[in-house]
Enzyme design. Sequence first.
Site, PDB file in Angstrom:
ATOM      1  N   ASP A  17       0.832  -1.202   0.000  1.00 51.53           N
ATOM      2  CA  ASP A  17       0.000   0.000   0.000  1.00 51.53           C
ATOM      3  C   ASP A  17       0.872   1.260   0.000  1.00 51.53           C
ATOM      4  O   ASP A  17       1.968   1.264   0.555  1.00 51.53           O
ATOM      5  CB  ASP A  17      -0.905  -0.035   1.236  1.00 51.53           C
ATOM      6  CG  ASP A  17      -2.096   0.894   1.102  1.00 51.53           C
ATOM      7  OD1 ASP A  17      -2.336   1.421  -0.004  1.00 51.53           O
ATOM      8  OD2 ASP A  17      -2.789   1.110   2.112  1.00 51.53           O
ATOM      9  N   GLY A  18       0.332   2.301  -0.620  1.00 55.54           N
ATOM     10  CA  GLY A  18       0.982   3.608  -0.556  1.00 55.54           C
ATOM     11  C   GLY A  18       1.548   4.111  -1.875  1.00 55.54           C
ATOM     12  O   GLY A  18       2.152   5.185  -1.910  1.00 55.54           O
ATOM     13  N   ASN A  19       1.306   3.368  -2.955  1.00 53.04           N
ATOM     14  CA  ASN A  19       1.828   3.810  -4.260  1.00 53.04           C
ATOM     15  C   ASN A  19       1.239   5.154  -4.680  1.00 53.04           C
ATOM     16  O   ASN A  19       1.943   6.018  -5.205  1.00 53.04           O
ATOM     17  CB  ASN A  19       1.474   2.796  -5.357  1.00 53.04           C
ATOM     18  CG  ASN A  19       2.133   1.460  -5.142  1.00 53.04           C
ATOM     19  OD1 ASN A  19       3.072   1.344  -4.380  1.00 53.04           O
ATOM     20  ND2 ASN A  19       1.629   0.444  -5.832  1.00 53.04           N
ATOM     21  N   GLY A  20      -0.080   5.302  -4.457  1.00 59.21           N
ATOM     22  CA  GLY A  20      -0.770   6.533  -4.867  1.00 59.21           C
ATOM     23  C   GLY A  20      -0.212   7.741  -4.135  1.00 59.21           C
ATOM     24  O   GLY A  20       0.085   8.772  -4.749  1.00 59.21           O
ATOM     25  N   TRP A  22       2.669   8.028  -2.661  1.00 56.46           N
ATOM     26  CA  TRP A  22       4.073   8.217  -3.056  1.00 56.46           C
ATOM     27  C   TRP A  22       4.133   9.059  -4.332  1.00 56.46           C
ATOM     28  O   TRP A  22       4.950   9.979  -4.451  1.00 56.46           O
ATOM     29  CB  TRP A  22       4.711   6.843  -3.271  1.00 56.46           C
ATOM     30  CG  TRP A  22       6.183   6.842  -3.565  1.00 56.46           C
ATOM     31  CD1 TRP A  22       7.196   6.766  -2.654  1.00 56.46           C
ATOM     32  CD2 TRP A  22       6.808   6.901  -4.858  1.00 56.46           C
ATOM     33  NE1 TRP A  22       8.414   6.775  -3.295  1.00 56.46           N
ATOM     34  CE2 TRP A  22       8.208   6.858  -4.653  1.00 56.46           C
ATOM     35  CE3 TRP A  22       6.325   6.993  -6.161  1.00 56.46           C
ATOM     36  CZ2 TRP A  22       9.128   6.888  -5.692  1.00 56.46           C
ATOM     37  CZ3 TRP A  22       7.236   7.028  -7.211  1.00 56.46           C
ATOM     38  CH2 TRP A  22       8.620   6.977  -6.969  1.00 56.46           C
ATOM     39  N   HIS A  34       2.465   3.183  -9.088  1.00 50.84           N
ATOM     40  CA  HIS A  34       2.354   1.727  -9.264  1.00 50.84           C
ATOM     41  C   HIS A  34       3.590   1.168  -9.986  1.00 50.84           C
ATOM     42  O   HIS A  34       4.064   0.081  -9.665  1.00 50.84           O
ATOM     43  CB  HIS A  34       1.087   1.367 -10.044  1.00 50.84           C
ATOM     44  CG  HIS A  34      -0.178   1.707  -9.302  1.00 50.84           C
ATOM     45  ND1 HIS A  34      -0.338   1.447  -7.966  1.00 50.84           N
ATOM     46  CD2 HIS A  34      -1.333   2.293  -9.702  1.00 50.84           C
ATOM     47  CE1 HIS A  34      -1.543   1.862  -7.577  1.00 50.84           C
ATOM     48  NE2 HIS A  34      -2.156   2.383  -8.615  1.00 50.84           N
ATOM     49  N   ASN A  65     -10.137  -2.979  -6.013  1.00 54.93           N
ATOM     50  CA  ASN A  65      -9.353  -2.111  -6.916  1.00 54.93           C
ATOM     51  C   ASN A  65      -9.960  -2.049  -8.317  1.00 54.93           C
ATOM     52  O   ASN A  65      -9.744  -1.100  -9.059  1.00 54.93           O
ATOM     53  CB  ASN A  65      -7.899  -2.594  -7.063  1.00 54.93           C
ATOM     54  CG  ASN A  65      -7.055  -2.425  -5.825  1.00 54.93           C
ATOM     55  OD1 ASN A  65      -6.079  -3.135  -5.630  1.00 54.93           O
ATOM     56  ND2 ASN A  65      -7.421  -1.480  -4.963  1.00 54.93           N
ATOM     57  N   ARG A  68     -11.598   1.106  -9.530  1.00 54.72           N
ATOM     58  CA  ARG A  68     -10.830   2.356  -9.691  1.00 54.72           C
ATOM     59  C   ARG A  68     -11.028   2.939 -11.089  1.00 54.72           C
ATOM     60  O   ARG A  68     -11.432   2.230 -12.008  1.00 54.72           O
ATOM     61  CB  ARG A  68      -9.349   2.085  -9.429  1.00 54.72           C
ATOM     62  CG  ARG A  68      -9.123   1.804  -7.956  1.00 54.72           C
ATOM     63  CD  ARG A  68      -7.711   2.044  -7.529  1.00 54.72           C
ATOM     64  NE  ARG A  68      -7.609   1.875  -6.090  1.00 54.72           N
ATOM     65  CZ  ARG A  68      -6.487   1.997  -5.403  1.00 54.72           C
ATOM     66  NH1 ARG A  68      -5.362   2.300  -6.011  1.00 54.72           N
ATOM     67  NH2 ARG A  68      -6.480   1.840  -4.094  1.00 54.72           N
TER      68      ARG A  68
END
Length: 230
Positions: A17-20, A22, A34, A65, A68
Amino acid sequence: MKQQIINVPRHVAVIMDGNGRWAKKRLMPRTFGHAAGMNAMIAMARKAKAMGITYLTVYALSTENLARPKEELEGLYSLIRKYFTKNVKDLYAEGAAVRVIGDITALPEDVQKLIKEGVENSPKDAQFFVILALNYGARAEIVRMVNAAISRGERISEEQASALLDTADMPDPDLIIRTGGEIRLSNFLLWQAAYAELYFTDVLFPDFDEKEFEKAIDDYSRRNRRFGKV
Ligand code: FPP
């Protein structure tokens, strides 16, 4: 000299988690995050193999997901295409295999085809497995298992239930890692997580490098697993 980690888990599962966030910090589109996440995932798999871990399961696409925006989903599909055409070859060369859990029938047909080929072409004598969770949701997986049991028409044991899950031929995860600061499992491996150790970190997945992975394994190796016993 650096101390060797002795108690290495056999199966590690990761909620990446946390790509967005980042990407947002860098004023870039989520897909950029991603792509960075995929690089981190590849480096993590290499590290896991080098540390003697046998199974690495990664939550690459949840059932949720799929709702999205089209643009983000297309970006993720492109990464899956790239992974299964290019990156799997490096895995094979290292004697590693790729596996998939989840219902891939909802993915674009060309993506499904690449995934099937990627799994089939994996070395048969692999000592290390990367398992991608794609359109995976634990509740949907459990419902599939229950329906399979019903169509058999007989009561089943816990072992038989496990054997009807997508993870049938794998041991349960010893350690589940979640990056990105949230402290929940988000419908990931709910059955299989019964006795898993959990590790949460605020580090956003693209920044979750080999050192961070090693920290998580080191933390695990110090835990006292009792499986409900004294
Ligand atoms: C969650 O971050 C991550 C995902 C939805 C996708 C994870 C995918 C990869 C790391 C690479 C994919 C690899 C393959 C083979 C396809 P988020 O977008 O929810 O982050 P946020 O919480 O910061 O918004």
